[in-house]
Design an enzyme around this catalytic site. Structure first.
Site, short mmCIF file in Angstrom:
data_model
loop_
_atom_site.label_atom_id
_atom_site.label_comp_id
_atom_site.label_asym_id
_atom_site.label_seq_id
_atom_site.Cartn_x
_atom_site.Cartn_y
_atom_site.Cartn_z
N GLY A 197 4.80 4.06 8.16
CA GLY A 197 3.83 4.86 9.02
C GLY A 197 2.06 4.56 9.05
N HIS A 224 5.28 5.05 1.14
CA HIS A 224 5.42 3.44 1.02
C HIS A 224 4.22 3.53 2.30
CE1 HIS A 224 5.66 -1.02 1.64
NE2 HIS A 224 4.93 -0.41 0.55
N HIS A 225 3.34 3.16 2.83
CA HIS A 225 2.54 2.76 4.05
C HIS A 225 3.25 2.02 5.21
CE1 HIS A 225 -1.09 2.35 6.79
NE2 HIS A 225 -1.44 2.52 6.13
N SER A 226 4.59 1.15 5.24
CA SER A 226 5.30 0.93 5.67
C SER A 226 6.16 1.66 6.41
CB SER A 226 6.85 -0.22 5.00
OG SER A 226 7.50 0.30 4.56
N VAL A 245 0.56 -1.34 -0.24
CA VAL A 245 0.00 -0.26 0.43
C VAL A 245 1.02 1.65 -0.14
CG1 VAL A 245 -2.14 1.20 1.22
CG2 VAL A 245 -1.88 -1.27 1.10
#
Length: 509
Positions: A168, A164-166, A50
């Site tokens: 946060g 990129h959702h990684s 995501v």
């Protein structure tokens, strides 16, 4: 030349990224390398790759060099935005954060655009849609910023943050973005974000009566949590939403998205809020339910090949539609924009990370004779969800699955829950006053994401006296997202008109 977002731009010769450590310096490696959290690793699974998108409309032309100079002293001070995500093959393939030198030419993208293009709004929409066809190169920190100096109907230029959702959760990342802005009226001051007021009553007196109310509230909390956890487990195993024109097919996490948005009056929403004694979130959910009902009623009329004109007046909806939204809730308390600003400016510590629980929010799809019933039902739904510990327990369930069965099983659990529901919904609170992004006055802020298995994601974002409604859709499922957006906007107008017609409040503005 390289093509990004459907536009060709010239790529300068760039030096390779180098980490800030010398070969063989084990103590420095230990200090600077940190494993990714389980939730961050989850967002690297193929079904959860995501990316968060934040569209910023500016009232003036954007000056790229000014933005780059400011990024060095703000965003790049955050360790997640200046670190690579590296797979450590020697330690079982664990992913680690490794600090690196950031070359902003890799991250700030400024395409050469035709100032006399035929349809700037369509160009920007297509550009953002094209971004959703790609992922960020893992050889650099996982974010970029696209600056489009093209005049649209609502702005003089557009900035598009892709993260990129990684790195946060969505709320923390939006807070970090706002921590990089300042009030236009006071260039040294951070934006003012509304704080929820404590609506609880005074329990310092009342004796037995208040004691009984407290016991009843605790019992209600326990019961609601038990019901919600059972529903979560059932959804993960077998309980699916009804097939509707909004429900996507399997594999949508790999398809590009179309992003559309509308800006409406926050004062109109406040008028309804005050008249109905509810919250802005209640109103947002209410007008969304009304808009979805109107849209689906039209779609079912088309599927049934009903005569033209019956789509608005006649009820074409099937009975007992189950339509739910998956809300991803950060259960870790936010540091707030002041804490994040201090982290970037003063190297202070701030809470950060993806601690995400799930809340399944049911939407009622129906045609109402009284438009105010949409917001009444929405308020009842939200009030019920406030009396549950669903997010904490669903987070715990995901943690247990991860610890005992691994990241693949945790990914499969999350994927099942999301694909068995219909959509994602969120409402984020923004600044009360006009703000500037590194000196560029902002016209609107429209956050969204892509890479999720839902065919529909709806975000509400307030800013000053405006509210922006943002839709992220899979076009093969929802080929007319502008119509759906218009249905939600029109629903607010109908609900406001009903409030005024009933004399519940006077329209003073």
């Amino acid at each position: 030349m390289e093509t990004i977002g459907g536009v060709r731009w010239r790529k300068k010769a760039l030096k390779p990224i180098e980490t800030k450590r010398k070969a063989g310096d084990e103590s420095e490696i230990a200090a600077e390398e940190e494993p990714l959290s389980p939730a961050a690793r989850l967002f690297h699974e193929p079904s959860f790759n995501v990316h968060i998108i934040a569209i910023m409309g500016c009232k003036t032309r954007i000056y790229p060099q000014v933005v780059k100079d400011k990024l060095v002293h703000t965003l790049l001070k955050h360790p997640r935005f200046s670190s690579l995500q590296v797979v450590d093959e020697k330690n079982g393939g664990i992913m680690k954060w490794v600090q690196t030198e950031v070359n902003l030419d890799h991250h700030v993208i400024v395409p050469d655009l035709d100032p006399n293009m035929e349809s700037p709004d369509k160009f920007v929409e297509d550009y953002i849609s094209n971004l959703s066809k790609s992922t960020i190169d893992k050889s650099k920190p996982l974010w970029d910023l696209h600056l489009l100096n093209v005049k649209t109907s609502e702005s003089e230029a557009v900035g598009i943050f892709r993260i990129h959702h990684s790195l946060g959760d969505g709320t923390s990342l939006m807070s970090l973005l706002l921590a990089c802005t300042r009030k236009m009226s006071d260039p040294e001051a951070l934006p003012t974000i509304p704080v929820k007021k404590n609506s609880g009553s005074d329990h310092s007196s009342g004796g037995l009566w208040h004691y009984l109310i407290g016991v009843w509230s605790v019992l209600g909390l326990v019961w609601n949590t038990l019901v919600d956890v059972v529903m979560f487990i059932a959804t993960a195993l077998f309980l699916k939403d009804s097939p509707t024109p909004l429900k996507g097919r399997p594999g949508l996490e790999f398809t590009p998205r179309r992003f559309v948005f509308r800006t409406i009056s926050l004062d109109d929403m406040k008028l309804v809020k005050n008249a109905m004694n509810m919250t802005i979130n209640d109103v947002a959910l209410g007008i969304t339910q009304a808009g979805l009902s109107k849209y689906l009623n039209r779609k079912y009329a088309e599927l049934g090949k009903k005569d033209e004109g019956t789509t608005e007046k006649r009820n074409n909806l099937p009975k007992d539609i189950r339509l739910r939204s998956t809300l991803l809730i950060n259960i870790r308390p936010s540091s707030g924009i002041q804490g994040l600003a201090d982290m970037m400016e003063k190297d202070a510590e701030a809470k950060w990370g993806n601690w995400i629980g799930y809340v399944l929010l049911p939407f009622t799809v129906a045609l109402r004779d009284d438009p105010l019933d949409y917001v009444r039902v929405a308020k009842a739904t939200v009030d019920r969800k406030k009396r549950t510990l669903e997010a904490i327990y669903t987070f715990s369930i995901a943690e247990i699955v991860l610890n005992f069965f691994g990241i693949k099983a945790a990914s499969a659990l999350s994927h099942k829950v999301i694909t068995h529901t219909t959509m994602c919904f969120s409402n984020l609170v923004g600044p009360l006053e006009e703000i500037g992004f590194y000196g560029h006055p902002m016209a609107y802020l429209a956050p969204s994401s892509y890479g999720q298995p839902h065919a529909l994601m709806i975000n509400f974002q307030s800013y000053g006296k405006k509210m922006t409604i943002v839709l992220s859709v899979d076009e093969s499922t929802i080929p007319d997202p502008h119509q759906l957006c218009d249905d939600i906007v029109e629903s607010l107008k109908l609900i406001k008109a009903a409030v005024l017609a009933k004399g519940l409040v006077k329209d003073d503005h």
